[in-house]
Enzyme design. Structure first.
Site, mmCIF file in Angstrom:
data_model
loop_
_atom_site.group_PDB
_atom_site.id
_atom_site.type_symbol
_atom_site.label_atom_id
_atom_site.label_comp_id
_atom_site.label_asym_id
_atom_site.label_seq_id
_atom_site.Cartn_x
_atom_site.Cartn_y
_atom_site.Cartn_z
ATOM 1 N N ALA A 10 -31.282 -14.010 -49.157
ATOM 2 C CA ALA A 10 -32.588 -14.696 -49.058
ATOM 3 C C ALA A 10 -33.712 -13.735 -48.678
ATOM 4 O O ALA A 10 -34.846 -14.162 -48.484
ATOM 5 C CB ALA A 10 -32.497 -15.835 -48.046
ATOM 6 N N ARG A 34 -28.804 -8.857 -45.298
ATOM 7 C CA ARG A 34 -28.567 -7.759 -44.335
ATOM 8 C C ARG A 34 -29.835 -7.405 -43.582
ATOM 9 O O ARG A 34 -29.783 -6.945 -42.459
ATOM 10 C CB ARG A 34 -28.041 -6.517 -45.076
ATOM 11 N N TYR A 150 -21.161 -4.555 -64.070
ATOM 12 C CA TYR A 150 -22.077 -5.620 -63.634
ATOM 13 C C TYR A 150 -21.808 -6.899 -64.442
ATOM 14 O O TYR A 150 -21.591 -7.977 -63.879
ATOM 15 C CB TYR A 150 -23.544 -5.191 -63.782
ATOM 16 N N LYS A 154 -20.179 -10.772 -63.386
ATOM 17 C CA LYS A 154 -20.829 -12.060 -63.637
ATOM 18 C C LYS A 154 -19.959 -12.957 -64.530
ATOM 19 O O LYS A 154 -20.020 -14.186 -64.438
ATOM 20 C CB LYS A 154 -22.218 -11.836 -64.238
ATOM 21 N N PRO A 180 -29.189 -16.581 -65.290
ATOM 22 C CA PRO A 180 -30.539 -16.140 -65.688
ATOM 23 C C PRO A 180 -30.491 -14.901 -66.573
ATOM 24 O O PRO A 180 -29.609 -14.055 -66.458
ATOM 25 C CB PRO A 180 -31.210 -15.793 -64.347
ATOM 26 N N THR A 185 -37.774 -9.221 -60.105
ATOM 27 C CA THR A 185 -37.436 -9.236 -58.673
ATOM 28 C C THR A 185 -37.234 -7.765 -58.287
ATOM 29 O O THR A 185 -37.613 -6.880 -59.049
ATOM 30 C CB THR A 185 -36.108 -10.000 -58.441
#
Ligand code: NDP
Ligand code: 8X3
Length: 250
Positions: A10, A34, A150, A154, A180, A185
């Site tokens: 978050a 973290r 990666y 997923k 997505p 981001t």
């Protein structure tokens, strides 16, 4: 009714927006990651909201179990878990890729999801109530150069989500794999290890998804009637589409 929503990762990107969206709607949010100072920043950004910051590294099994067990009573009955924390590291093809990067992606994107899920799922089963969102990716559905581990993490998450649904028959617990496409981001900054120019170039001259788009999709699914389960949902920017297969020619 006020729900208790646990969001991993978050401190940034999707997770920040997911936490914000539920908190603004009046739900209680356990915000994890973290970076303690980012969790505090999130809490301070919505002083009226009910946000409980919880520092934990999802790659550490003991830390996850201890952190979740340490939650105050008022936050223990998690209604919604959003397994969002994750990352890509590098875009090298398999022979050139770093084995350490591969291990970090497996530890975070796969094992981290398993540790957090295991810490909340028994309580959900006892209460016969709950919703687990896993954040997959288009990379779990469609291969691309340099996506090697990666994308594989997923793909694991997609199948894990479907298998969870099977195991949770009769419990009323819902499971959705959100998939997505590219979204602006800190994802690329992390993938390219702080190379801002390279990260920015991913989003330049186009219109990626925004973190708020994914937060809205998740919030919408969470508000469907309790008998409705979206099994998986692939979401892309209209500026992203499919590339097709490659044929080598002599
Ligand atoms: P960000 O880099 O912005 O956010 C990643 C979040 O994951 C941060 O909050 C970070 O928190 C957390 N995280 C990473 N490692 C750990 C760890 N070991 N323990 C706890 N938290 C950790 O990227 P996104 O918001 O884009 O990524 C969120 C999810 O969405 C990931 O699973 C990603 O794979 C997925 N995704 C992203 C897409 C995109 O294009 N952006 C598209 C499809 C899926 P902290 O560093 O504070 O621990
Ligand atoms: C992130 C989307 O295409 O960069 O999961 O792998 S992509």
């Amino acid at each position: 009714m006020k729900r208790i929503v646990l969001v991993t990762g978050a401190t940034s990107g999707f997770g920040w927006e997911i936490a914000t969206t539920f908190a603004k709607a009046g739900d209680a949010v356990i915000a994890t990651g973290r970076r303690k100072e980012r969790l505090e920043e999130l809490k301070n950004s919505l002083p009226e909201a009910d946000i409980f910051p919880l520092v934990m590294d999802v790659t550490c099994k003991e830390e996850v179990a201890k952190a979740i067990a340490s939650l105050p009573v008022a936050y223990q009955a998690v209604d919604i878990l959003v397994n969002n924390a994750g990352l890509a590291l590098g875009l090298e093809k398999a022979p050139e890729a770093s084995l350490e990067d591969w291990e970090t992606m497996v530890d975070t994107n796969i094992k981290g999801v398993l540790y957090v899920t295991k810490a909340v799922i028994s309580g959900m089963k006892e209460r016969k109530r709950g919703y687990i969102f896993n954040i997959g990716s288009t990379a779990g559905n469609w291969p691309y150069e340099g996506g090697n581990v990666y994308g594989a993490t997923k793909a694991f998450i997609k199948q894990f989500s479907l298998n969870l649904r099977t195991d949770l028959k009769g419990t009323n617990i819902r499971v959705t794999n959100i998939e997505p496409g590219f979204a602006k981001t800190d994802f690329s900054l992390v993938r390219f290890k702080g190379d801002e120019t390279r990260a920015d170039s991913v989003y330049k001259d186009t219109k990626p998804l925004e973190a708020a788009d994914i937060a809205n999709v998740i919030f919408t699914c969470a508000n469907f009637p309790e008998h409705v389960n979206v099994n998986f949902l692939e979401v892309m920017s209209v500026r992203q589409s499919y590339g097709g297969l490659v044929v080598e020619k002599d």
